[in-house]
Design an enzyme around this catalytic site. Structure first.
Site, short mmCIF file in Angstrom:
data_model
loop_
_atom_site.label_atom_id
_atom_site.label_comp_id
_atom_site.label_asym_id
_atom_site.label_seq_id
_atom_site.Cartn_x
_atom_site.Cartn_y
_atom_site.Cartn_z
N GLY A 220 74.37 -109.22 56.03
CA GLY A 220 73.69 -110.09 55.06
C GLY A 220 74.18 -109.81 53.64
O GLY A 220 74.43 -110.75 52.87
N ASP A 221 74.34 -108.54 53.30
CA ASP A 221 74.83 -108.17 51.96
C ASP A 221 76.24 -108.71 51.75
O ASP A 221 76.59 -109.21 50.68
CB ASP A 221 74.87 -106.64 51.80
N1 LIG Z 1 77.46 -110.85 65.43
C1 LIG Z 1 77.96 -111.66 64.51
N2 LIG Z 1 79.02 -112.46 64.79
C2 LIG Z 1 79.56 -113.28 63.87
N3 LIG Z 1 79.09 -113.39 62.60
C3 LIG Z 1 78.03 -112.62 62.26
C4 LIG Z 1 77.42 -111.73 63.18
N4 LIG Z 1 76.39 -111.10 62.56
C5 LIG Z 1 76.38 -111.58 61.29
N5 LIG Z 1 77.36 -112.49 61.11
C6 LIG Z 1 77.67 -113.23 59.86
O1 LIG Z 1 77.01 -112.61 58.78
C7 LIG Z 1 76.01 -113.49 58.24
C8 LIG Z 1 74.79 -112.69 57.86
O2 LIG Z 1 74.29 -112.06 59.00
P1 LIG Z 1 72.73 -111.97 59.37
O3 LIG Z 1 72.17 -113.33 59.60
O4 LIG Z 1 72.63 -110.99 60.49
O5 LIG Z 1 72.15 -111.40 58.02
P2 LIG Z 1 70.89 -110.43 57.78
O6 LIG Z 1 69.95 -110.54 58.94
O7 LIG Z 1 70.38 -110.73 56.45
O8 LIG Z 1 71.63 -109.03 57.79
P3 LIG Z 1 71.20 -107.64 57.11
O9 LIG Z 1 70.76 -106.81 58.26
O10 LIG Z 1 72.45 -107.16 56.46
O11 LIG Z 1 70.09 -107.93 56.13
C9 LIG Z 1 75.79 -114.56 59.30
O12 LIG Z 1 75.36 -115.78 58.76
C10 LIG Z 1 77.15 -114.66 59.95
O13 LIG Z 1 78.01 -115.46 59.15
MG LIG Z 2 69.20 -109.45 55.21
#
Ligand SMILES: Nc1ncnc2c1ncn2[C@@H]1O[C@H](COP(=O)(O)OP(=O)(O)OP(=O)(O)O)[C@@H](O)[C@H]1O
Ligand SMILES: [Mg+2]
Length: 313
Positions: free
Chosen positions: A252-253
């Site tokens: 996410g970051d």
């Molecule tokens: N397993 C994956 N495969 C492909 N792309 C991914 C994957 N995980 C994350 N991403 C990419 O990273 C972006 C952000 O991931 P995610 O939705 O998991 O963010 P988050 O839940 O805010 O993460 P964080 O735990 O860092 O706060 C996604 O929109 C996607 O583009």
């Molecule tokens: Mg996040």
């Protein structure tokens, strides 16, 4: 200039060992230190993408010195406030051979009133068109409405604020019109007490957040890609990147950093969305935080995919 904030940075101590059994003595196969914290992750990816930025935050003691040293090695410019007492926390991350990940995250030291005032003075120097990125939760020693306070202080200066937070912490900032918010799909659902099923749900709820004040709403969907609702009222979807997921911490970051990098470089929503998606994926596909080459390869592949979907190639 782009500023990130890490209130409670950590020295992450990653230990690899065979199997973890409570009450036993273990010997590690490998160990390493990293500078940890959501703001530092954002700065790291911005720096990878050659976007100048400054990492703000609070450090203390010998562990704080080491965090600052590691941040400098990454090429990031830190302007941390050094607190007079305590030590920055050490978070222990145990990676065992069976794939289990056991984390012990320390509380961190209290941020004293004088150090907090120094921080307010620092952000008081931000100029119109600067960006300030606020990510994650608030340590207990700080007022729980500090994000709101910061946005309010900056609201007369047209500083572009980015808020990557959850629940009331995020919602209460919307009245100050943050430039970007980036909930993931689950966090978006939690804000409305509903389960988000599909992109139509995402767009409907993102529009409500815009009515409450958010300018651009980027909703990440982990391995499924992302959806962006722009302040110009249009929405666009990023296809997922394909690869082998290794460790999604910091995805996410990385996405926030990639989006801002794309926006600063091209001033184009589609490119910003794809660079954000590529940066998140590149982090998910590696052990730690993404490097420039990996991001670029995935960005090129996503750009190609998007063009062929639109029939441009
Ligand atoms: N397993 C994956 N495969 C492909 N792309 C991914 C994957 N995980 C994350 N991403 C990419 O990273 C972006 C952000 O991931 P995610 O939705 O998991 O963010 P988050 O839940 O805010 O993460 P964080 O735990 O860092 O706060 C996604 O929109 C996607 O583009
Ligand atoms: Mg996040």
């Amino acid at each position: 200039m782009i500023y990130t904030v890490t209130f409670n940075p950590a020295l992450d101590y990653t230990l690899r060992l065979d199997n973890l059994t409570a009450g036993r003595i273990h010997r590690t196969a490998e160990e390493s230190f990293y500078a940890g914290g959501k703001g530092i992750n954002v700065s790291n990816v911005l720096t990878q993408l050659d976007i100048p930025n400054i990492a703000l935050g609070f450090i203390a003691g010998f562990t704080g010195d080491e965090i600052e040293r590691l941040v400098n090695i990454l090429g990031i410019k830190p302007e941390f406030i050094r607190m007079p007492a305590g030590n920055s926390r050490v978070n222990v991350k145990i990676r065992s051979a069976d794939g289990a990940e056991t984390d012990i995250n320390a509380r961190g030291c209290n941020i004293d009133a004088d150090s907090l005032n120094q921080f307010y003075t620092k952000i008081g120097d931000l100029k119109s068109k600067d960006y300030l990125i606020l990510s994650g939760s608030i340590p207990n020693s700080l007022p729980s409405d500090i994000y709101e306070t910061i946005l309010q202080k900056l609201s007369t200066k047209s500083v572009n604020c980015v808020v990557d937070a959850t629940g009331a912490l995020l919602r209460n900032t919307l009245k100050y019109a943050p430039f970007l918010i980036k909930p993931n799909k689950e966090e978006l659902g939690e804000l409305f007490n509903e389960t988000v099923q599909d992109d139509d749900d995402i767009i409907r709820l993102a529009r409500i957040l815009q009515k409450e004040g958010a300018r651009n709403v980027l909703v990440s969907k982990g391995a499924e890609g992302a959806v962006l609702l722009t302040e110009t009222g249009i929405y666009m979807k990023a296809p997922p990147a394909h690869g082998t997921t290794v460790n999604t911490v910091g995805a996410g970051d990385s996405m926030v950093a990639g989006f801002l990098a794309g926006w600063s470089l091209y001033g184009d929503y589609q490119k910003a969305l794809l660079l954000g998606t590529a940066s998140g994926a590149a982090t998910a596909f590696c052990e730690n935080i993404a490097r420039k080459d990996e991001i670029k390869n995935i960005y090129d592949a996503l750009t190609k995919k998007t063009k062929s979907q639109k029939g441009e190639e």
